[in-house]
Design a protein around this motif. Structure first.
Motif, PDB file in Angstrom:
ATOM      1  N   ILE A 329       0.771  -1.075   0.018  1.00 43.24           N
ATOM      2  CA  ILE A 329      -0.165   0.083   0.009  1.00 43.24           C
ATOM      3  C   ILE A 329       0.769   1.418  -0.041  1.00 43.24           C
ATOM      4  CG2 ILE A 329      -1.776   1.221   1.315  1.00 43.24           C
ATOM      5  CD1 ILE A 329      -2.909  -1.155   2.133  1.00 43.24           C
ATOM      6  N   VAL A 330       0.778   2.158  -0.733  1.00 41.10           N
ATOM      7  CA  VAL A 330       1.457   3.530  -1.067  1.00 41.10           C
ATOM      8  C   VAL A 330       0.097   4.561  -1.219  1.00 41.10           C
ATOM      9  CG1 VAL A 330       3.031   4.563  -2.298  1.00 41.10           C
ATOM     10  CG2 VAL A 330       3.300   2.270  -2.060  1.00 41.10           C
ATOM     11  N   GLU A 331       0.296   5.209  -0.131  1.00 40.95           N
ATOM     12  CA  GLU A 331      -0.870   6.403  -0.150  1.00 40.95           C
ATOM     13  C   GLU A 331      -0.321   7.316   0.499  1.00 40.95           C
ATOM     14  OE1 GLU A 331      -5.030   4.186  -1.040  1.00 40.95           O
ATOM     15  OE2 GLU A 331      -4.397   4.204   1.067  1.00 40.95           O
ATOM     16  N   THR A 332      -0.885   8.491   0.530  1.00 42.61           N
ATOM     17  CA  THR A 332      -0.483   9.813   1.448  1.00 42.61           C
ATOM     18  C   THR A 332      -1.409   9.689   2.864  1.00 42.61           C
ATOM     19  OG1 THR A 332      -1.958  11.249   0.523  1.00 42.61           O
ATOM     20  CG2 THR A 332       0.214  11.247  -0.262  1.00 42.61           C
ATOM     21  N   THR A 333      -0.819  10.023   3.945  1.00 43.49           N
ATOM     22  CA  THR A 333      -1.532   9.710   5.204  1.00 43.49           C
ATOM     23  C   THR A 333      -2.915  10.420   4.991  1.00 43.49           C
ATOM     24  OG1 THR A 333      -0.301  11.789   6.036  1.00 43.49           O
ATOM     25  CG2 THR A 333       0.592   9.549   6.340  1.00 43.49           C
ATOM     26  N   ASP A 334      -3.212  11.530   4.263  1.00 44.89           N
ATOM     27  CA  ASP A 334      -4.652  12.102   4.417  1.00 44.89           C
ATOM     28  C   ASP A 334      -5.411  11.558   3.160  1.00 44.89           C
ATOM     29  OD1 ASP A 334      -2.865  13.244   2.477  1.00 44.89           O
ATOM     30  OD2 ASP A 334      -3.594  15.283   2.631  1.00 44.89           O
ATOM     31  N   ARG A 335      -5.021  10.707   2.429  1.00 44.69           N
ATOM     32  CA  ARG A 335      -5.673   9.991   1.322  1.00 44.69           C
ATOM     33  C   ARG A 335      -5.951   8.392   1.362  1.00 44.69           C
ATOM     34  NH1 ARG A 335      -5.574  14.469  -2.989  1.00 44.69           N
ATOM     35  NH2 ARG A 335      -4.719  16.373  -1.839  1.00 44.69           N
ATOM     36  N   ARG A 336      -6.841   8.087   1.907  1.00 46.93           N
ATOM     37  CA  ARG A 336      -6.867   6.605   1.967  1.00 46.93           C
ATOM     38  C   ARG A 336      -8.154   6.388   1.358  1.00 46.93           C
ATOM     39  NH1 ARG A 336      -2.478   4.723   4.963  1.00 46.93           N
ATOM     40  NH2 ARG A 336      -2.084   5.965   6.892  1.00 46.93           N
ATOM     41  N   HIS A 337      -7.813   5.474   0.102  1.00 46.63           N
ATOM     42  CA  HIS A 337      -8.885   5.204  -0.899  1.00 46.63           C
ATOM     43  C   HIS A 337      -9.562   4.159  -0.213  1.00 46.63           C
ATOM     44  CE1 HIS A 337      -5.765   7.337  -3.064  1.00 46.63           C
ATOM     45  NE2 HIS A 337      -6.701   7.922  -3.716  1.00 46.63           N
ATOM     46  N   ILE A 338     -10.865   4.120  -0.836  1.00 48.43           N
ATOM     47  CA  ILE A 338     -11.606   2.930  -0.575  1.00 48.43           C
ATOM     48  C   ILE A 338     -11.011   1.385  -0.845  1.00 48.43           C
ATOM     49  CG2 ILE A 338     -13.909   1.844  -1.117  1.00 48.43           C
ATOM     50  CD1 ILE A 338     -14.973   4.513  -1.892  1.00 48.43           C
ATOM     51  N   CYS A 339     -10.470   1.454  -1.699  1.00 45.67           N
ATOM     52  CA  CYS A 339      -9.750   0.360  -2.104  1.00 45.67           C
ATOM     53  C   CYS A 339      -8.104   0.769  -1.927  1.00 45.67           C
ATOM     54  CB  CYS A 339      -9.875  -0.386  -3.428  1.00 45.67           C
ATOM     55  SG  CYS A 339      -9.079  -1.869  -4.000  1.00 45.67           S
ATOM     56  N   PRO A 340      -7.325   0.281  -1.214  1.00 45.95           N
ATOM     57  CA  PRO A 340      -6.148   1.087  -0.845  1.00 45.95           C
ATOM     58  C   PRO A 340      -5.137   0.805  -2.268  1.00 45.95           C
ATOM     59  CG  PRO A 340      -6.598  -0.493   1.024  1.00 45.95           C
ATOM     60  CD  PRO A 340      -7.782  -0.696  -0.144  1.00 45.95           C
ATOM     61  N   TYR A 341      -4.558   1.800  -2.545  1.00 48.98           N
ATOM     62  CA  TYR A 341      -3.699   1.860  -3.788  1.00 48.98           C
ATOM     63  C   TYR A 341      -2.669   1.043  -3.608  1.00 48.98           C
ATOM     64  CZ  TYR A 341      -6.848   4.993  -6.444  1.00 48.98           C
ATOM     65  OH  TYR A 341      -7.786   5.609  -7.204  1.00 48.98           O
ATOM     66  N   ARG A 342      -2.286   0.050  -4.339  1.00 51.72           N
ATOM     67  CA  ARG A 342      -1.077  -0.678  -4.039  1.00 51.72           C
ATOM     68  C   ARG A 342      -0.114  -0.846  -5.422  1.00 51.72           C
ATOM     69  NH1 ARG A 342      -2.684  -4.849  -0.031  1.00 51.72           N
ATOM     70  NH2 ARG A 342      -4.568  -4.690   0.591  1.00 51.72           N
ATOM     71  N   THR A 343       1.065  -1.294  -4.851  1.00 50.08           N
ATOM     72  CA  THR A 343       2.060  -1.335  -6.078  1.00 50.08           C
ATOM     73  C   THR A 343       1.557  -2.655  -6.703  1.00 50.08           C
ATOM     74  OG1 THR A 343       3.305  -2.922  -4.608  1.00 50.08           O
ATOM     75  CG2 THR A 343       3.992  -0.506  -4.665  1.00 50.08           C
ATOM     76  N   ARG A 344       1.961  -2.689  -8.197  1.00 51.64           N
ATOM     77  CA  ARG A 344       1.917  -3.863  -9.129  1.00 51.64           C
ATOM     78  C   ARG A 344       2.935  -4.855  -9.046  1.00 51.64           C
ATOM     79  NH1 ARG A 344      -2.678  -2.333 -12.286  1.00 51.64           N
ATOM     80  NH2 ARG A 344      -3.689  -0.344 -11.154  1.00 51.64           N
ATOM     81  N   GLN A 345       2.683  -5.643  -9.903  1.00 52.63           N
ATOM     82  CA  GLN A 345       3.726  -6.875 -10.011  1.00 52.63           C
ATOM     83  C   GLN A 345       5.263  -6.680  -9.972  1.00 52.63           C
ATOM     84  OE1 GLN A 345       2.936  -9.524 -13.299  1.00 52.63           O
ATOM     85  NE2 GLN A 345       4.590 -10.872 -12.684  1.00 52.63           N
ATOM     86  N   ASN A 346       5.541  -5.357 -10.688  1.00 50.54           N
ATOM     87  CA  ASN A 346       6.900  -5.153 -10.766  1.00 50.54           C
ATOM     88  C   ASN A 346       7.271  -4.073  -9.645  1.00 50.54           C
ATOM     89  OD1 ASN A 346       5.585  -2.863 -11.654  1.00 50.54           O
ATOM     90  ND2 ASN A 346       6.222  -3.202 -13.686  1.00 50.54           N
ATOM     91  N   GLY A 347       6.511  -3.866  -8.665  1.00 46.44           N
ATOM     92  CA  GLY A 347       6.599  -3.000  -7.580  1.00 46.44           C
ATOM     93  C   GLY A 347       6.321  -1.349  -7.781  1.00 46.44           C
ATOM     94  N   GLU A 348       5.750  -1.009  -9.000  1.00 44.17           N
ATOM     95  CA  GLU A 348       5.474   0.234  -9.204  1.00 44.17           C
ATOM     96  C   GLU A 348       4.209   0.702  -8.643  1.00 44.17           C
ATOM     97  OE1 GLU A 348       6.136   1.552 -13.672  1.00 44.17           O
ATOM     98  OE2 GLU A 348       5.525  -0.451 -13.685  1.00 44.17           O
ATOM     99  N   TYR A 349       4.303   2.165  -8.367  1.00 42.21           N
ATOM    100  CA  TYR A 349       3.482   3.056  -7.923  1.00 42.21           C
ATOM    101  C   TYR A 349       3.240   4.144  -8.593  1.00 42.21           C
ATOM    102  CZ  TYR A 349       6.391   5.898  -5.063  1.00 42.21           C
ATOM    103  OH  TYR A 349       7.023   6.821  -4.709  1.00 42.21           O
ATOM    104  N   TYR A 350       1.917   4.789  -8.977  1.00 36.92           N
ATOM    105  CA  TYR A 350       1.808   6.092  -9.354  1.00 36.92           C
ATOM    106  C   TYR A 350       0.676   6.573  -8.591  1.00 36.92           C
ATOM    107  CZ  TYR A 350       4.075   4.442 -13.540  1.00 36.92           C
ATOM    108  OH  TYR A 350       4.980   3.806 -14.397  1.00 36.92           O
ATOM    109  N   LEU A 351       0.841   7.960  -8.238  1.00 37.20           N
ATOM    110  CA  LEU A 351      -0.091   8.801  -7.341  1.00 37.20           C
ATOM    111  C   LEU A 351      -0.311  10.146  -7.892  1.00 37.20           C
ATOM    112  CD1 LEU A 351       1.108   8.068  -3.737  1.00 37.20           C
ATOM    113  CD2 LEU A 351      -0.990   6.819  -4.822  1.00 37.20           C
ATOM    114  N   LEU A 352      -1.321  10.346  -8.502  1.00 44.25           N
ATOM    115  CA  LEU A 352      -1.692  11.807  -9.035  1.00 44.25           C
ATOM    116  C   LEU A 352      -1.885  12.881  -7.684  1.00 44.25           C
ATOM    117  CD1 LEU A 352      -4.015  11.258 -12.059  1.00 44.25           C
ATOM    118  CD2 LEU A 352      -1.617  11.629 -11.956  1.00 44.25           C
ATOM    119  N   LEU A 353      -0.915  13.691  -7.779  1.00 40.55           N
ATOM    120  CA  LEU A 353      -1.180  14.727  -6.605  1.00 40.55           C
ATOM    121  C   LEU A 353      -0.687  16.149  -7.331  1.00 40.55           C
ATOM    122  CD1 LEU A 353       0.861  12.352  -3.891  1.00 40.55           C
ATOM    123  CD2 LEU A 353      -1.530  13.213  -3.645  1.00 40.55           C
ATOM    124  N   LEU A 354      -1.335  17.061  -6.793  1.00 39.47           N
ATOM    125  CA  LEU A 354      -0.837  18.468  -7.195  1.00 39.47           C
ATOM    126  C   LEU A 354       0.535  18.827  -6.260  1.00 39.47           C
ATOM    127  CD1 LEU A 354      -4.503  20.114  -7.051  1.00 39.47           C
ATOM    128  CD2 LEU A 354      -3.116  19.205  -8.732  1.00 39.47           C
TER     129      LEU A 354
END
Length: 443
Positions: A329-354
């Motif tokens: 799970i990779v998220e910012t502490t103030d943005r907990r998604h309904i379904c937690p955003y997780r890294t994919r098979q190759n360990g990648e994550y992408y978070l859209l943030l201003l």
């Protein structure tokens, strides 16, 4: 006007005709693009419609045939309602623009260098072929061949919508599961506005004036305004005679009207993909002589919206041996998604943030949760989100990770506290995973 704007307003020497293209013509055009531009295009079908028509997608990028680590995946989908035709033609012209301006316009070239762009001109080819003649409100064609509205046919986090998943819907769901999409838009007609999630909601999400807010509302407003302000008229907010007024040409979906089983909510909740809905014409199926004007209205906005896939932060989570860690799970502490955003098979994550300062929360199964304070610049300007790789400590700690929701969330709060994330309650453990049931894949 920017260089991009100047180039986009220059006419193409020999471009796609401004006519409506039927299914065989769309297929022929896409195959021609693949044949003429083999180094930057890849043509594939994600499935078939009820009538057996292929759901074609053309991928455009420097590595079009496969995902490359660090290159975000973007998608446009049009013609979900078969009688809403403008988006279908706009995406064909967008393809033409991208491939013909590669290595000619520096902005288009950098976009193709740093993004893999998937374009589906028609999600509902059966519906389109059912429409007979131009009409602002066609009598047939909105639904698929089983007479089902595809934008009411996705699993819904907030309501029981008792749906039978259609072939076109299942194809989209599988597509979302199998690709690492970061940003998306689906193109409709019937108004001129950019609509953003949630389309549905509950007591925890719906605030004043029926706005159903996501925890990423600031980003969604930015995305919608990006399209609206780069569109010739959308930002004016008064698109259609006797229609709604939309401040800045944008609207929250639920504020406009409640919609259960919509595609943009599904993308955001279960696909880890931010999607908005673009309504591009007051008349759903306007005459052909208006198509060139619609293209002039939309082409800058279509390109500028794709660039927003480079907002925020991206990277990989690896262990001390440099091995990728999926399911973190990779998220910012103030943005907990309904379904937690997780890294994919190759360990990648992408978070859209201003741009701004955030605290990144990284939680690995049987590892301690690690926090990182980061300052994120505006990556859109450089066609790349901030790269931030994370090396996880090897110290084991007994940690139970939250799962995606199980059932419609009805009156439940969808934003758990930090303590709930780290120490699940009986309530949170009772939640099952709709995505797992629908996509047959564990979260």
């Amino acid at each position: 006007m920017s260089l991009l704007g100047i180039v986009l307003f220059l006419p193409l020497a020999a471009g796609l005709n401004f006519t409506y293209h039927h299914t065989n013509e769309v297929e022929g055009f896409l195959k021609m693009m693949r044949r003429n531009y083999p180094s930057i295009t890849h043509l594939y079908s994600i499935g078939k419609s009820v009538r057996g028509r292929d759901l074609w997608v053309l991928a455009v990028g420097r590595f079009p045939t496969q995902h490359k680590i660090g290159i975000p995946e973007f998608k446009y989908v049009a013609n979900m309602h078969g009688d809403e035709t403008i988006g279908r033609e706009m995406l064909l012209h967008l393809i033409d623009l991208l491939v013909t301006h590669d290595q000619q316009d520096p902005n288009i070239t950098r976009l193709i260098d740093n993004t893999r762009i998937h374009i589906m001109p028609s999600m509902n080819p059966d519906g389109f072929e059912a429409v007979k003649g131009f009409a602002c409100e066609p009598e047939v064609g909105r639904n698929n061949a089983n007479k089902v509205d595809l934008n009411r046919n996705f699993p819904d986090a907030f309501s029981k919508n008792n749906i039978t998943i259609q072939p076109e819907t299942q194809a989209i769901m599988n597509w979302i599961k199998n690709e690492i999409f970061v940003l998306s838009a689906n193109l409709h007609g019937g108004s001129v506005v950019a609509s953003y999630p949630f389309d549905n909601g509950n007591a925890a999400t719906i605030v004043d004036d029926y706005i159903s807010k996501t925890i990423d509302d600031d980003i969604f407003v930015h995305l919608a305004k990006t399209y609206s302000k780069n569109h010739a008229t959308m930002h004016n907010g008064t698109p259609c005679e006797n229609g709604n007024y939309f401040q800045d040409g944008i609207t929250n979906g639920n504020e406009w009207y409640n919609l259960k089983g919509g595609m943009q909510d599904f993308n955001y909740i279960w696909g880890q993909c931010f999607e908005i809905t673009l309504e591009l014409s007051c008349c759903k199926y306007p005459p052909e002589n208006e198509l060139s004007a619609f293209w002039m209205d939309n082409k800058v906005a279509l390109v500028e919206y794709i660039k927003q896939v480079h907002l925020g932060i991206k990277g990989r989570v690896i262990n001390m041996r440099g091995e990728p860690l999926p399911g973190v799970i990779v998220e910012t502490t103030d943005r907990r998604h309904i379904c937690p955003y997780r890294t994919r098979q190759n360990g990648e994550y992408y978070l859209l943030l201003l741009p701004g300062e955030y605290t990144l929360n990284v939680t690995v199964p049987e590892r301690i949760t690690q926090l990182y304070t980061i300052t994120i610049p505006n990556g859109v300007e450089n066609f790349s989100a901030m790269k931030y790789d994370i090396v996880v400590s090897a110290t084991p700690v007994r940690t139970t990770l939250p799962s995606c929701p199980t059932e419609p969330l009805y009156s439940r709060d969808y934003l758990p506290s930090v303590s709930t994330i780290l120490k699940p309650t009986v309530h949170s453990l009772l939640l099952i995973n709709i995505l797992c049931a629908c996509l047959k894949n564990s979260c």
